[in-house]
Write an enzyme that holds these catalytic residues in place. Structure first.
Site, mmCIF file in Angstrom:
data_model
loop_
_atom_site.group_PDB
_atom_site.id
_atom_site.type_symbol
_atom_site.label_atom_id
_atom_site.label_comp_id
_atom_site.label_asym_id
_atom_site.label_seq_id
_atom_site.Cartn_x
_atom_site.Cartn_y
_atom_site.Cartn_z
ATOM 1 N N GLY A 43 -0.380 -5.345 -9.185
ATOM 2 C CA GLY A 43 0.139 -6.537 -8.517
ATOM 3 C C GLY A 43 -0.674 -7.797 -8.734
ATOM 4 O O GLY A 43 -0.123 -8.882 -8.934
ATOM 5 N N ARG A 50 0.842 -1.183 0.000
ATOM 6 C CA ARG A 50 0.000 0.000 0.000
ATOM 7 C C ARG A 50 0.882 1.240 0.000
ATOM 8 O O ARG A 50 1.867 1.316 0.737
ATOM 9 C CB ARG A 50 -0.946 0.024 1.222
ATOM 10 C CG ARG A 50 -2.103 -0.952 1.137
ATOM 11 C CD ARG A 50 -3.084 -0.560 0.052
ATOM 12 N NE ARG A 50 -4.273 -1.398 0.001
ATOM 13 C CZ ARG A 50 -4.407 -2.471 -0.772
ATOM 14 N NH1 ARG A 50 -3.396 -2.845 -1.547
ATOM 15 N NH2 ARG A 50 -5.529 -3.158 -0.776
ATOM 16 N N HIS A 102 -0.488 0.045 -9.934
ATOM 17 C CA HIS A 102 -1.185 -0.880 -9.029
ATOM 18 C C HIS A 102 -1.676 -2.125 -9.778
ATOM 19 O O HIS A 102 -2.870 -2.422 -9.820
ATOM 20 C CB HIS A 102 -2.359 -0.174 -8.340
ATOM 21 C CG HIS A 102 -2.779 -0.836 -7.058
ATOM 22 N ND1 HIS A 102 -3.346 -0.148 -6.024
ATOM 23 C CD2 HIS A 102 -2.716 -2.131 -6.652
ATOM 24 C CE1 HIS A 102 -3.631 -0.975 -5.031
ATOM 25 N NE2 HIS A 102 -3.247 -2.201 -5.393
ATOM 26 N N GLU A 145 -2.570 7.680 -4.350
ATOM 27 C CA GLU A 145 -3.108 7.020 -5.538
ATOM 28 C C GLU A 145 -4.534 7.494 -5.848
ATOM 29 O O GLU A 145 -5.352 7.592 -4.935
ATOM 30 C CB GLU A 145 -3.103 5.512 -5.249
ATOM 31 C CG GLU A 145 -3.201 4.607 -6.420
ATOM 32 C CD GLU A 145 -2.910 3.167 -6.029
ATOM 33 O OE1 GLU A 145 -3.778 2.312 -6.296
ATOM 34 O OE2 GLU A 145 -1.841 2.894 -5.447
#
Length: 328
Positions: A292, A243, A290, A272
């Site tokens: 992942g 995060r 982002h 973000e």
């Protein structure tokens, strides 16, 4: 009064909502298939009257949202392992079940972590940008020299849970030595991988790469701040696929600009979707949006697990992967 329904906040892959298509369940209300997330007004309107919500990590689930839903709301199933976007106290006050999707994305995030690590420390992304710039070049013995991970480089893993352990397995296969904090750092599997249990303060001076895999909560916000970066070995690297707010990005920019840290790889960002402009300007930083868990099969499994949690709760059974609520 709005008819009961299941509100899904974003368009999802394939047939991952098949668990919700039953005559015994309310109708599924999905938003238009657009690349942008729903606005706050659209979220509050869409949730009105819902018995269940399948939410994304970008959706803020707070007291206002739960109030807009109404007293019939039974469950919010978050599509993601993290749930820092949800006010758990507000959910507990309204007896709303919260679930997440652990386990099904471990390998995808670990793969991306290793890709980001290699792309950063071997300067792959930086070299790619150099080639694309059209700059004239020839091979040179000092050009784009990076870190040899297989020469005993030391990886520090902060948060050796499921994802952290998957990263450790991959790093060990690359020949890296591993120091780690977290719930599994003293486990039998960790010992078999040669993991040395440590505290954050103790591991920072001894590692070449720091990789973050802990949850975001009030105690971990800015876990890696200026003081922690100063404790890191000069010339080391920071990787974050957990995060964004775990890292003080202004302090990170300072440490990179003054040369204390050699580089960073970030899949997540403190504010973000806004990306720190100072980090954007640095060649030694690899930035991703982002992604992942963005494997096709993985995203399908995440959405399916969230849908199954909803189906179980609305059928009067217990959720498959509940998040513990305060006071429970």
């Amino acid at each position: 009064m709005t008819a009961p329904h299941i509100y899904v906040t974003r368009s999802l892959p394939g047939n991952s909502l098949s668990a919700l298509h039953s005559n015994e369940l309310p109708a599924v209300e999905s938003p238009p298939d657009t690349p942008e997330p729903p606005s706050r007004a659209e979220l509050l309107s869409g949730v009105a009257g819902a018995e269940a919500v399948l939410s994304m990590v970008t959706d803020r689930i707070d007291a206002e949202f739960l109030e807009a839903a109404g007293p019939q709301l039974k469950i919010v199933a978050n599509m993601g392992v993290g749930y820092d976007n949800i006010d758990l106290h507000a959910a507990a006050q309204r007896a709303v079940t919260i679930t997440n999707t652990p386990g099904v994305l471990d390998d995808a995030v670990a793969d991306l972590t290793m890709g980001l690590l290699l792309g950063s420390v071997r300067r792959i992304a930086e070299a790619d940008r150099f080639i694309r710039s059209g700059t004239a070049w020839t091979w040179g013995p000092r050009d784009f020299v990076g870190l040899d991970v297989s020469a005993g480089a030391v990886l520090g893993i902060v948060g050796l849970g499921r994802i952290g352990m998957a990263v450790a397995r991959r790093a060990q296969a690359f020949g890296m030595r591993i120091l780690a904090t977290g719930s599994r750092a003293t486990s039998e599997e960790a010992r078999a991988l040669g993991v040395v249990p440590s505290t954050l303060d103790d591991l920072l001076p001894h590692i070449d790469v720091l990789s973050l895999h802990c949850p975001l909560d009030p105690s971990t916000r800015h876990l890696i701040s200026a003081a922690q970066m100063q404790s890191m070995r000069p010339g080391s690297w920071l990787i974050n696929t957990a995060r964004g707010p775990l890292v003080d990005e202004e302090a990170l920019a300072d440490a990179l600009e003054n040369g204390h840290l050699a580089g960073a790889g970030l899949d997540v960002h403190e504010f973000e979707p806004q990306v720190n402009e100072r980090l954007m300007a640095l060649d030694q930083v690899v930035l991703l949006p982002h992604i992942g868990s963005a494997g096709d099969a993985t995203r399908h499994r995440m959405a399916t697990l969230a849908a199954r949690n909803i189906a179980e709760v609305l059928a009067g059974r217990g959720p498959l992967t509940p998040v513990a609520l305060p006071g429970a």
